[in-house]
Motif scaffolding. Structure first.
Motif, PDB file in Angstrom:
ATOM      1  N   ALA A   1       0.858  -1.177   0.000  1.00  0.00           N
ATOM      2  CA  ALA A   1       0.000   0.000   0.000  1.00  0.00           C
ATOM      3  C   ALA A   1       0.899   1.232   0.000  1.00  0.00           C
TER       4      ALA A   1
ATOM      5  N   GLN B   1      -5.568  -5.823  -8.465  1.00  0.00           N
ATOM      6  CA  GLN B   1      -5.548  -5.729  -7.006  1.00  0.00           C
ATOM      7  C   GLN B   1      -6.951  -5.499  -6.480  1.00  0.00           C
TER       8      GLN B   1
ATOM      9  N   LEU C   1      -9.233  -3.473  -4.050  1.00  0.00           N
ATOM     10  CA  LEU C   1      -9.173  -2.174  -3.379  1.00  0.00           C
ATOM     11  C   LEU C   1     -10.446  -1.950  -2.587  1.00  0.00           C
TER      12      LEU C   1
ATOM     13  N   ASP D   1      -7.899   5.120  -2.483  1.00  0.00           N
ATOM     14  CA  ASP D   1      -8.508   3.860  -2.089  1.00  0.00           C
ATOM     15  C   ASP D   1      -7.437   2.925  -1.531  1.00  0.00           C
ATOM     16  N   TRP D   2      -7.884   2.054  -0.675  1.00  0.00           N
ATOM     17  CA  TRP D   2      -6.997   1.221   0.140  1.00  0.00           C
ATOM     18  C   TRP D   2      -6.671  -0.066  -0.634  1.00  0.00           C
ATOM     19  N   VAL D   3      -5.400  -0.217  -0.997  1.00  0.00           N
ATOM     20  CA  VAL D   3      -4.966  -1.429  -1.697  1.00  0.00           C
ATOM     21  C   VAL D   3      -5.010  -2.584  -0.707  1.00  0.00           C
TER      22      VAL D   3
END
Length: 927
Positions: free
Chosen positions: A167, A190, A192, A544-546
């Motif tokens: 991240a 990935q 997300l 956005d959160w990987v």
RNA sequence: GCCGAGGUGGUGGAAUUGGUAGACACGAGGGACUUAAAAUCCCUUGGAGAUAAAACUCUGUGCGGGUUCGAGUCCCGCCCUCGGCACCA
């Protein structure tokens, strides 16, 4: 008297507490509840670090106190046990990570128990337990169903050493946070999580919680909301036919007011424009090379500070500025980020430093559209001042005929300019400076604002009425004159030394001319909207959160990839998706998770259509399990839900959460996000997980450096407990310094605390019950200490609490102490040093634990002194001290002071100009 | 560069938020006890000056200004240390 032997008494009481289940929290008790939470540790092979106890001890003290105050307290503990070290160890040795993790947990448990913490061990949880991660997976599925989890092909940070995607948050200085390996960008599919959808609420709801201000600030900065506008520039190519539809290039800008100053456009190398127009871009080959180069730059190179900006013009393309139809060149440049805004910017070199640098390098025009509010003409200064202008980066122009400097600077620089002029002006000369239409007269020693009547007069006296005519005082007239001055063509000759990025008057901007930043912004936004060329909008730094990791030791993502149906969630009844047993834990050569090699596990039928499908092989990041663990403590063994609704209603939110400052941006934000989501789907009853958040500072090695194995300055808690005892350790760690600041460890300091506890022990065995009486100093001090401790534990001023205890004990030692006072002391000291207090308490003949006692109340009358010693100052210097009874009238005080021998001596017969008496504080006599 | 925290004795740090700067502890020096050492106890301990001794005087909270009866604390300008972020348009 028995010798003080912590090695004997500490395990004894630890066992006693455990047998009596003293710290078990009651679910749904009628008592008021309080929920203390510490960040659960990662059970590393190194064992407990001295940093852990700093946080655990502080909240343990608060928890013990709160129980004595009649609260039903929940103070739980668990293990954040997924993570790389156990996996790396597994790769090296072939041992299953579970084995090593279990071993580490046992060691941590032993260490924590040896410190006598009042954790409710019956609620212990472990993120690697399938019964726990079943619910982590369940939450993921809910996110997926609400379209908050999605898979996308994207450039990710790829650690070349760990072979794993990271991240953004895990990349530090362009290197892998964990191993320090080089990070490059790599394209991959990935998972997300759409945390950006919650950005506004994560920001707004900070108002609802009691976090330390610096913590809120960090969250606000991390979310990074900015207000601006999207503006559409048409793109025109040289080969374009008449009437052909032009491409719309959208840009995001926080400064739409500077639109008239745009002199070129810049797009990120990844921008679709380049691909779309590959046949119209004359130098496409060259551009392709540039794009390719940018791609292969590592994260380190891209973020390198010193880097000179590079870029390349897209020949054959022009952008049309929507406000004036001006055609400007289009560049691609890697200082433009593909991931922020629209991946394209309008460049305004006069008012953006990056654009300024780029324009400078490629010889592009700099068009000034904002004039600073602070500018003026400066007469009568030496030429030496020019050097200083350059140093301060002030734009200036010297007008030979009038010997006047015209300068232009930010309001922030006002003070600096004053100082500068004062420094350079000759003793008998005066300079005048116009700022915002106000005229200042500056001499070597003074600055006169001519708008101020008094100052105007003074200036006239000094300089002469001839030099300063009356009309200089007429602010309105002068300001009108000055407004015209802003539009004077003389300014066009000034070369800007750097971009001017602050507020000012609009110039060269047609219908915006003369407006300030705010008004100009409003006007241009309205105009753009009406014309359909743009609109107001906001943007965030938050991405956005990987959520994907190509690793073994994490929660499998519960998704099945079906060739027909796409991403299909694992049915909830089939949860948890357990990690398969494997022999090899290494990421595959293609960069896939090791789970891709577990054939039996991998191949499944699609739950929807039955086709041969495969499981998702990515696992979740370590942040997943820790994003909701505090909810599980409420009901840790529930197999029907992540926790029972009534229990959640009773216990949540967490009342007080303490942890490291390093977790404010990642863990804290992630868990707030999940919690808000769970609130939206009505799983939890509160919109915020933590009512209060505090942070502790690092503990440094004895050399003042960060503790690390390589430096050899690591302190092992086991050694400290063995040598000095857990109570000493606990008290020392609270005494060493302010809770929120980094403090070095000092073994000598530990010795000091041990001496103090020995003293307590000694007094406890030599109580003198002949000492009686309520007026006694000892009773007063005891009650004062109760007052102080009750208050200062809540504000985490624990170092001064310890010092207050030391003062009290020194007094007891000096004067002798009866059991009444000593018992009060034991009750308030017990949360800090539970074992020794419990032992002394039982020695006094008590059958039950001291922790079943009520927290003592202090006597308000005893805390207030009836006679106070007050310093007497003469001209601000302490010359004497007198005793004054409470509530003595000022006149009586004065009388008393003036009869004091020392005061008389200092006063002689000089008249008293002023007599100041601040009640209970100080007396000051001015002569 | 930006943001945050901080700069007080030989050391860790106190100071009721504008009211006796250095609490408490460590270290150091001296003394008592001891054959001796450790432990323990007592005294001294910001600096300078003065005195036979004490009372005493001056000075002192990173630097330079300012506000105030009074500033470690508030305002303006600078310097330094640590932590975080970093081309966010």
């Amino acid at each position: 008297m028995k010798e003080y032997k912590p090695k004997e008494i500490e395990p004894k009481w630890q066992k006693y507490w455990e047998d009596k289940e003293l710290y078990k929290a009651d679910d749904l008790s009628p008592k008021p509840k309080y929920y203390y939470l510490i960040e659960f540790p990662y059970p590393s092979a190194e064992g407990l670090h001295v940093g852990h106890p700093r946080s655990y001890t502080a909240l343990d003290i608060l928890a013990r106190k709160k129980r004595m105050q009649g609260f039903n307290v929940l103070y739980p503990i668990g293990w954040d046990a997924f993570g790389l070290p156990a996996e790396n160890y597994a790769i090296k040795t072939g041992t299953h990570p579970r084995v090593k993790t279990e071993e580490n947990v046992q060691n941590f448990k032993r260490q924590l128990k040896a410190l006598g913490y009042s954790f409710d061990w019956s609620r212990e949880i472990n993120t690697t337990d399938p019964q726990y991660y079943k619910w982590t997976q369940w939450i993921f599925l809910q996110l997926f169903k609400k379209n908050l989890a999605y898979k996308a092909k994207m450039d990710i940070n790829w650690c070349t050493a760990c072979n794993v995607g990271l991240a953004n948050e895990e990349v530090v200085d362009g290197k892998c946070e964990r191993c320090g390996g080089e990070v490059v960008r790599k394209e991959r599919e990935q998972w997300l999580l759409k945390i950006t959808e919650y950005a506004d609420r994560l920001l707004a709801d900070l108002d609802k919680v009691d976090y330390w201000e610096k913590i809120k600030k960090q969250q606000i900065d991390w979310i990074g909301k900015s207000y601006g506008a999207q503006v559409v520039f048409k793109i025109k190519s040289s080969t374009m036919l008449k009437g052909e539809h032009m491409y719309d290039l959208s840009v995001y800008t926080t400064r739409p007011d500077t639109l008239f100053g745009a002199t070129f456009m810049a797009v990120a190398p990844e921008h679709e424009l380049i691909e779309k127009f590959k046949h119209q871009i004359d130098n496409h080959e060259e551009v392709k090379d540039y794009v390719e180069q940018a791609k292969h730059k590592s994260e380190l190179e891209r973020t390198n500070l010193e880097k000179v900006k590079t870029g390349l013009e897209l020949h054959g393309l022009k952008a049309i500025n929507p406000v004036n139809d001006e055609e400007i060149p289009v560049f691609t440049a890697d200082y433009v980020l593909a991931t922020y805004g629209t991946g394209a910017v309008m460049a305004v070199p006069a008012h953006d430093q990056r654009d300024y640098e780029f324009a400078h390098k490629y010889n592009l025009p700099v068009k000034e559209v904002i004039r600073p509010y602070l500018l003026g003409a400066l007469a009568g200064c030496d030429k030496a001042i020019e050097k200083e202008f350059k140093k301060l980066e002030i734009a200036y122009f010297y007008h030979e005929e009038s010997s006047v400097y015209y300068i232009e600077a930010d309001v922030k620089l006002k003070q600096s300019i004053f100082q500068l002029i004062k420094k350079y002006i000759s003793p008998n000369y005066y300079a005048d400076l116009w700022i915002n239409g106000v005229i200042y007269i500056i001499s070597q020693s003074d600055i006169f604002d001519l708008h101020d009547k008094k100052q105007f007069k003074k200036a006239q006296e000094l300089v002469g009425a001839m030099e300063i005519p009356q009309e200089y005082a007429d602010l309105k007239k002068i300001q009108k004159e000055w407004q015209d001055f802003i539009f004077d063509p003389i300014w066009d000759q000034v070369a800007l030394p750097k971009a001017y990025e602050s507020d000012g008057f609009l110039v060269n901007s047609e219908f915006l001319n003369g407006l300030g930043l705010q008004k100009a912004t409003d006007k241009i936004c309205d105009w753009l909207k009406k014309q359909g060329k743009g609109f107001r909008t906001t943007d965030y730094h938050l991405r956005d959160w990987v959520f994907s990791r190509q690793r073994y030791w994490g929660e499998p993502i519960p998704i099945i990839i079906c060739p027909k149906c796409g991403y299909v969630p694992v049915p909830e009844d089939d949860l948890p998706v357990k990690l398969p047993e494997m022999k090899n834990y290494r990421t595959t050569k293609t960069g896939d998770s090791p789970l891709a090699l577990a054939k039996d596990w991998l191949n499944v039928a699609c739950p929807q259509c039955g086709s041969r499908s495969q499981r998702e092989t990515d696992t979740m990041p370590q942040w997943a399990g820790s994003s909701w663990y505090f909810l599980r403590y409420v009901d840790p063994h529930n197999d029907q839900a992540l926790a029972d609704k009534d229990k959640l209603k009773y216990w949540t939110p967490v009342d007080w959460y303490n942890g490291g400052m390093e977790h404010t941006t990642l863990h804290l934000l992630y868990s707030r996000f999940w919690h808000k989501f769970l609130y939206d789907i009505k799983v939890v009853p509160t919109p915020e997980p933590y009512a209060k958040r505090t942070s502790h500072g690092f503990i440094l090695g004895e050399d003042g450096e960060k503790m690390s194995k390589s430096r050899g300055n690591v302190i092992n808690p086991d050694d400290v407990i063995k040598e000095y005892g857990a109570d000493t350790f606990r008290v020392y760690i609270m005494f060493m310094g302010p809770f929120d600041q980094a403090t070095p460890w000092n073994t000598q300091g530990v010795v000091g605390v041990r001496r103090f506890i020995e003293k307590v022990w000694q007094i406890g065995h030599n109580l003198d019950n002949k000492k009686r009486g309520n007026d006694d100093d000892l009773v007063r001090l005891t009650h004062k200490t109760i007052q102080q401790i009750t208050k200062q534990t809540e504000s985490l001023d624990l170092n001064t609490c310890v010092s207050a205890f030391m003062i009290l004990i020194n007094k007891y030692q000096e004067e002798g102490c009866n059991s009444e006072n000593f018992e009060l002391f034991l009750k308030i000291f017990a949360p800090l040093a539970p074992h020794v207090c419990e032992e002394l308490w039982s020695n006094l003949g008590h059958q039950d634990s001291i922790f079943l006692e009520a927290w003592p109340e202090y006597d308000k009358r005893l805390v207030k002194a009836t006679v106070k010693e007050i310093p007497v100052q003469i001209n601000g210097k302490v010359r004497s001290k007198i005793f004054i009874a409470e509530d003595l009238a000022e006149s009586a005080v004065k009388e008393k002071v003036l009869t004091d021998e020392k005061v008389k001596e200092w006063l002689q017969d000089k008249p008293i100009k002023q007599f100041i008496y601040v009640k209970d504080k100080i007396i000051n006599i001015v002569i």
